[in-house]
Design a protein around this motif. Structure first.
Motif, PDB file in Angstrom:
ATOM      1  N   THR A 287       0.863  -1.186   0.000  1.00 55.71           N
ATOM      2  CA  THR A 287       0.000   0.000   0.000  1.00 55.71           C
ATOM      3  C   THR A 287       0.897   1.233   0.000  1.00 55.71           C
ATOM      4  N   LYS A 288       0.303   2.374  -0.199  1.00 56.92           N
ATOM      5  CA  LYS A 288       1.117   3.595  -0.183  1.00 56.92           C
ATOM      6  C   LYS A 288       1.678   3.851   1.214  1.00 56.92           C
ATOM      7  N   GLU A 289       0.973   3.344   2.222  1.00 54.27           N
ATOM      8  CA  GLU A 289       1.429   3.578   3.600  1.00 54.27           C
ATOM      9  C   GLU A 289       2.518   2.609   4.022  1.00 54.27           C
ATOM     10  N   PHE A 290       2.551   1.439   3.404  1.00 53.42           N
ATOM     11  CA  PHE A 290       3.432   0.393   3.924  1.00 53.42           C
ATOM     12  C   PHE A 290       3.856  -0.553   2.811  1.00 53.42           C
ATOM     13  N   PHE A 291       5.163  -0.762   2.730  1.00 50.21           N
ATOM     14  CA  PHE A 291       5.709  -1.730   1.774  1.00 50.21           C
ATOM     15  C   PHE A 291       6.436  -2.805   2.576  1.00 50.21           C
ATOM     16  N   MET A 292       5.965  -4.035   2.450  1.00 47.86           N
ATOM     17  CA  MET A 292       6.582  -5.128   3.212  1.00 47.86           C
ATOM     18  C   MET A 292       6.685  -6.352   2.291  1.00 47.86           C
ATOM     19  N   PRO A 293       7.844  -6.527   1.651  1.00 50.97           N
ATOM     20  CA  PRO A 293       7.958  -7.634   0.698  1.00 50.97           C
ATOM     21  C   PRO A 293       8.294  -8.947   1.386  1.00 50.97           C
ATOM     22  N   ARG A 294       7.539  -9.980   1.081  1.00 51.71           N
ATOM     23  CA  ARG A 294       7.919 -11.367   1.367  1.00 51.71           C
ATOM     24  C   ARG A 294       8.153 -11.642   2.868  1.00 51.71           C
ATOM     25  N   PHE A 295       7.208 -11.223   3.656  1.00 61.39           N
ATOM     26  CA  PHE A 295       7.305 -11.521   5.092  1.00 61.39           C
ATOM     27  C   PHE A 295       6.793 -12.943   5.330  1.00 61.39           C
ATOM     28  N   LEU A 296       7.620 -13.758   6.009  1.00 59.46           N
ATOM     29  CA  LEU A 296       7.207 -15.131   6.293  1.00 59.46           C
ATOM     30  C   LEU A 296       6.348 -15.145   7.548  1.00 59.46           C
ATOM     31  N   GLU A 297       5.063 -15.454   7.343  1.00 53.83           N
ATOM     32  CA  GLU A 297       4.123 -15.494   8.459  1.00 53.83           C
ATOM     33  C   GLU A 297       4.439 -16.681   9.369  1.00 53.83           C
ATOM     34  N   ARG A 298       3.874 -16.658  10.585  1.00 57.16           N
ATOM     35  CA  ARG A 298       4.077 -17.796  11.473  1.00 57.16           C
ATOM     36  C   ARG A 298       2.970 -18.841  11.265  1.00 57.16           C
ATOM     37  N   ASP A 299       2.511 -18.917  10.015  1.00 57.93           N
ATOM     38  CA  ASP A 299       1.464 -19.869   9.662  1.00 57.93           C
ATOM     39  C   ASP A 299       1.911 -20.742   8.505  1.00 57.93           C
ATOM     40  N   GLU A 300       1.316 -21.915   8.435  1.00 57.68           N
ATOM     41  CA  GLU A 300       1.467 -22.734   7.250  1.00 57.68           C
ATOM     42  C   GLU A 300       0.084 -23.005   6.679  1.00 57.68           C
ATOM     43  N   ALA A 301       0.057 -23.372   5.391  1.00 59.40           N
ATOM     44  CA  ALA A 301      -1.237 -23.545   4.731  1.00 59.40           C
ATOM     45  C   ALA A 301      -1.056 -24.412   3.491  1.00 59.40           C
ATOM     46  N   ILE A 302      -2.184 -24.817   2.936  1.00 57.28           N
ATOM     47  CA  ILE A 302      -2.170 -25.562   1.669  1.00 57.28           C
ATOM     48  C   ILE A 302      -2.314 -24.550   0.532  1.00 57.28           C
ATOM     49  N   ARG A 303      -1.485 -24.669  -0.479  1.00 58.61           N
ATOM     50  CA  ARG A 303      -1.619 -23.764  -1.621  1.00 58.61           C
ATOM     51  C   ARG A 303      -2.840 -24.192  -2.439  1.00 58.61           C
ATOM     52  N   ARG A 304      -3.753 -23.263  -2.631  1.00 60.76           N
ATOM     53  CA  ARG A 304      -4.998 -23.577  -3.332  1.00 60.76           C
ATOM     54  C   ARG A 304      -5.087 -22.831  -4.665  1.00 60.76           C
ATOM     55  N   HIS A 305      -5.834 -23.414  -5.596  1.00 62.70           N
ATOM     56  CA  HIS A 305      -6.018 -22.810  -6.920  1.00 62.70           C
ATOM     57  C   HIS A 305      -6.877 -21.542  -6.819  1.00 62.70           C
ATOM     58  N   PRO A 306      -6.754 -20.668  -7.827  1.00 66.76           N
ATOM     59  CA  PRO A 306      -7.638 -19.497  -7.882  1.00 66.76           C
ATOM     60  C   PRO A 306      -9.092 -19.934  -8.049  1.00 66.76           C
ATOM     61  N   CYS A 307     -10.019 -19.037  -7.747  1.00 68.01           N
ATOM     62  CA  CYS A 307     -11.438 -19.320  -8.006  1.00 68.01           C
ATOM     63  C   CYS A 307     -12.035 -18.122  -8.737  1.00 68.01           C
ATOM     64  N   GLU A 308     -13.261 -18.283  -9.164  1.00 74.03           N
ATOM     65  CA  GLU A 308     -13.882 -17.235  -9.983  1.00 74.03           C
ATOM     66  C   GLU A 308     -13.934 -15.907  -9.224  1.00 74.03           C
ATOM     67  N   GLN A 309     -14.327 -15.980  -7.944  1.00 74.07           N
ATOM     68  CA  GLN A 309     -14.442 -14.729  -7.183  1.00 74.07           C
ATOM     69  C   GLN A 309     -13.076 -14.098  -6.926  1.00 74.07           C
ATOM     70  N   PHE A 310     -12.084 -14.950  -6.713  1.00 73.73           N
ATOM     71  CA  PHE A 310     -10.721 -14.459  -6.431  1.00 73.73           C
ATOM     72  C   PHE A 310      -9.767 -15.176  -7.381  1.00 73.73           C
ATOM     73  N   PRO A 311      -9.507 -14.616  -8.554  1.00 70.97           N
ATOM     74  CA  PRO A 311      -8.728 -15.355  -9.571  1.00 70.97           C
ATOM     75  C   PRO A 311      -7.218 -15.303  -9.314  1.00 70.97           C
ATOM     76  N   TRP A 312      -6.834 -15.580  -8.088  1.00 70.87           N
ATOM     77  CA  TRP A 312      -5.415 -15.720  -7.753  1.00 70.87           C
ATOM     78  C   TRP A 312      -5.295 -16.783  -6.664  1.00 70.87           C
ATOM     79  N   ASP A 313      -4.076 -17.232  -6.401  1.00 71.66           N
ATOM     80  CA  ASP A 313      -3.873 -18.335  -5.458  1.00 71.66           C
ATOM     81  C   ASP A 313      -4.494 -18.044  -4.090  1.00 71.66           C
TER      82      ASP A 313
END
Lengths: 364, 472
Positions: free
Chosen positions: A318-344
């Motif tokens: 955002t214009k207020e904050f740039f934070m590239p590639r921060f590793l969250e303390r979470d893990e998850a399954i990578r899921r395919h895009p969907c019609e409503q959200f056409p990204w991973d």
């Protein structure tokens, strides 16, 4: 046939989303790495680099040229280091993340939380979250941005909001010290306050944590209180637990909207939950203002394959904050895009087990 | 591969979270078990009163008949098992394959449970001292013109069951006959008995609404403890301490069962060698009623030598061997940890693992997916030694030298205490000793249980309270 929100999107939709993200990344790189608009920290960083992010970052993939963002900087650097020049002397909010493992990470903001939640409001089902009326938030307020955000979201949707506070730092501390009676007493204290509101006021929508929702439902029928929609977030929700919330706690009547977010990202949206998906929750970042990848924990440059577990990597743009590639303390399954959200998307988010810090996911 | 659903007051519920139970030696998956989350248990417990209601619709004598029929079905019939069926032999094979107990011990446990169920009337008469069953059903009745009243303290009994000791199932078998429902959280490696017994009950006319089965993780166990008014749990000495003083919980921990030999009989110790050895080794030494200490004022070296010679020769055999004497540790690390503790313990001056001299090989035997610990018999010349009062889940005991007049003060908590002495004064002190739960006076092996007597508390007193009731 009209595609549903959870159908696979067309290649064109995916390409359009990717192009929108790339264009936004270019704009943000120029903003944050231009002396007229950028903040001291990133300008100094670029000064020490042997490349020029402002001109050389042309797409999202180019962000791999940055190392993973060091979250410690948000604990240690003076806030002024993060003030983009374009914001001048305008006072800012200071929002904090968990803070359960020492000094909390702090992010300064001006309008981001409002923009993020206004965008989120567009994803809400108007039948479950009608305009007008009253909301109740039972959950962490204090120094988190959640309290202001929820109130702004309610107001944006023509509603007003009651609040019952919960201090997760205290809850985690008493659980870590195995003082379960204290944790229970505190939980009861919180629930009693929420019940008091529900018994005396009309509430249409609720924002709370899964455990609090579950406990609340042991005292009242959530649908019978008049609550039509529930936002739920803050802790891990396994598919079985999500099913339990939908079928039993909300009696298949009140709509559940799982949310995944934090002070650093904003609010990720959940794709609609269905029994066909075995109640597995998939979140999609609020692109292009934030983007998430599921990466190989041992090689965070590399994406994990679809339907595999990996670590969540967050980029905030955002214009207020740039934070590239921060590793969250979470893990998850990578899921395919969907019609409503056409990204991973990121599915079945849970605490990253390999982290050395002991994470207490308590009663709250 | 059968799937075992959660049973929510008899109604099957297939959860999205499942765990598998695997063969300890081959890794073969033998079953899939749904996992209950704590919230489900909390919600279901709101309907627990229904369990007692449906059971009270059936008179206790009729319930006893049905349970006797269930006993036969449990022992002999092919019964539903999850979404499949299971013969008695398959039950034995599966239980052995996931708990590590040899098959013949599983069969013996099966017969023990059959015995308990077919003799429930006698057992209940003994435990209630022939109380008119109407008093338990209706809450009161006149007996010889005296009003007697008992009030159920819970509509259901919660049980958080262990994986490693199928014999413990005997404890909950009388409960249905008392018109109290059952809430069982099976041990992760031993779902077989709760499901098979529940099916035998259902097939014999026990209402499904009376029984809930909640396989699951720690969260499920916690929920049972939190939401059921009366519960039994099994655990370590730390668990016992955690719930001390909480009268809603009956905790079954380690037994530290012992045989104490008095001055008057110690010179004839050889006459009792069979009882001493059998008390330690029977049932793979896994039970809380196995003996872990033999205390004597003298001859302890000779006793240890004789016991060590017999025990040292015992070696593992395949689980389907009818003479297999040892249970496998299905969690290898557990055996390794115990072995290390023993090795450290016997470093103390004067302690000796006498069985080691007769053992051809190491105590700790590691196989690909499991481990065994071979029988171990320590000689402790003083009760001060740490190893003098220790218990492990395999044939392990210490022969402790201690003057008779100090024994009762030094033995600590003892589930079963066998007193080999005719000295009336010693016997009287043992009768008065508050830290001995089951007392055997005379040459009775520690594992010989009289089911007509209470075990770690009278279950009737745990589930019902006596109170005054007057009617105008």
């Amino acid at each position: 046939m009209t595609p549903t929100m959870i159908d696979s999107p067309s290649t064109q939709r995916i390409d359009e989303a990717k192009e929108a993200l790339d264009a936004h990344v270019r704009d943000m790189a120029q903003w944050h790495f231009s002396p007229e608009t950028g903040c001291p920290y990133w300008l100094e960083w670029a000064g020490n680099a042997d490349w020029d992010p402002a001109s050389e970052i042309t797409c999202y993939a180019d962000l791999l040229r940055f190392p993973n963002f060091d979250g410690e900087l948000l604990r240690t650097l003076p806030h002024e280091q993060w003030v983009p020049k374009a914001y001048g002397d305008r006072p800012f909010h200071i929002f904090e993340t968990g803070g359960t493992t020492g000094m909390p990470k702090q992010r300064i903001q001006w309008d981001d939380y409002k923009i993020d939640y206004e965008l989120f409001s567009e994803t809400l089902d108007p039948e479950a979250f009608p305009r007008g009326g009253y909301w109740l938030m039972v959950g962490p307020t204090g120094p988190r941005r959640l309290r202001l955000s929820i109130e702004h979201l309610a107001n944006h949707m023509g509603c007003s909001c009651y609040f019952v506070d919960l201090d997760p730092r205290w809850v985690k501390k008493v659980i870590a010290n195995k003082k379960m009676d204290q944790a229970k007493d505190y939980m009861k204290h919180v629930i009693d306050q929420a019940l008091l509101i529900l018994q005396n006021r009309t509430v249409n929508a609720l924002f709370t944590t899964p455990r609090l929702l579950e406990t609340l439902s042991e005292h009242v029928s959530i649908p019978e209180t008049g609550i039509k929609g529930v936002f739920c977030g803050g802790t891990e929700m396994s598919p079985q637990y999500t099913r339990f919330l939908i079928e039993e706690v909300l009696e298949n009547k009140t709509k559940l909207v799982p949310t995944y977010g934090n002070t650093l990202m904003g609010l990720a949206c959940s794709r609609p939950l269905t029994a066909d998906d075995n109640y597995s929750i998939t979140y999609h970042a609020p692109q292009p203002r934030a983007a998430m990848r599921v990466v190989d924990p041992d090689n965070p440059d590399a994406l994990i394959e679809y339907d595999q577990w990996g670590r969540v990597e967050l980029t905030t743009l955002t214009k207020e904050f740039f934070m590239p590639r921060f590793l969250e303390r979470d893990e998850a399954i990578r899921r395919h895009p969907c019609e409503q959200f056409p990204w991973d998307g990121v599915g079945d988010v849970r605490p990253f087990r390999a982290m050395q810090e002991t994470i207490v996911e308590g009663v709250y | 591969m059968p799937h075992f659903p959660v049973l929510r007051w008899g109604e099957p519920y297939k959860s999205l979270d499942v765990e598998t139970v695997v063969h300890f030696a081959t890794g073969e998956t033998l079953g899939e078990v749904s996992q209950a989350n704590g919230g489900i248990i909390a919600r279901d417990m709101r309907k627990a009163h229904r369990a007692r209601e449906v059971l009270r619709e059936i008179p206790i004598p009729e319930l006893l008949k049905r349970l006797s029929s269930a006993a036969d079905k449990f022992l002999n019939d092919e019964l539903p098992a999850g979404d499949g069926t299971q013969t008695p032999q398959q039950y034995v094979t599966c239980q052995s394959a996931t708990t590590g107990l040899p098959e013949h011990m599983c069969r013996a446990n099966m017969e023990k449970l059959h015995f308990v169920l077919t003799n429930l009337e006698q057992i209940l008469n003994a435990l209630t001292r022939n109380l008119n069953p109407k008093i338990l059903s209706d809450g009161y009745a006149l007996e010889d013109d005296i009003m007697r009243s008992r009030q159920a303290l819970t509509p259901a009994l919660g049980m958080v069951l262990p994986s490693n000791s199928p014999g413990t199932h005997g404890l909950w078998l009388p409960v249905i006959a008392l018109q109290i429902g059952l809430v069982l959280k099976p041990g992760p490696q031993e779902p077989w008995t709760p499901y098979r017994m529940a099916e035998a009950f259902f097939q014999s006319g026990i209402p499904r609404e009376a029984i809930a089965l909640y396989p699951g993780g720690i969260e499920a166990g916690r929920a049972v403890v939190e939401h059921v008014p009366r519960k039994m749990i099994f655990g370590s000495i730390q668990t016992v301490e955690q719930y001390r003083g909480d009268e809603s919980v009956q905790v079954h921990g380690p037994g530290y069962s012992k045989i104490l030999i008095g001055e008057d009989m110690v010179d004839q110790w050889e006459d009792y060698l069979d009882i001493l050895v059998d008390s330690v080794v029977i049932n793979g030494g896994r039970s809380c009623i196995n003996c872990s200490g033999i205390w004597a004022p003298r001859h302890t070296k000779e006793i240890a030598e004789a016991m060590g010679e017999r025990m040292g020769k015992i070696a593992p055999l395949p689980p389907d061997d009818p003479d297999a004497p040892l249970a496998a540790f299905t969690i290898k690390q557990q055996a390794e940890g115990i072995n290390t503790l023993i090795e450290n313990g016997i470093k103390e001056d004067g302690i000796e693992d006498v069985a080691a001299r007769y053992r051809d090989g190491e105590r700790h035997i590691v196989e690909e997916r499991c481990a065994y610990l071979r029988p171990t018999l320590l000689h402790c010349p003083s009760p001060e030694m740490t190893m003098a009062n220790t218990e492990y889940m395999f044939p392990f005991a210490s022969v402790v030298e201690c003057p008779q007049n100090e024994m009762l003060d030094r033995i600590g908590g003892t589930l079963v205490g066998t007193i080999l002495s005719n000295d009336e004064s010693f016997r009287r002190k043992a009768v008065d000793a508050m830290h001995i739960d089951r007392l055997n006076l005379g040459p009775i092996p520690t594992f010989k249980i009289d089911w007509l007597q209470p075990h770690e508390g009278n279950i009737i007193e745990f589930l019902f309270r006596e109170r005054a009731l007057q009617i105008a």
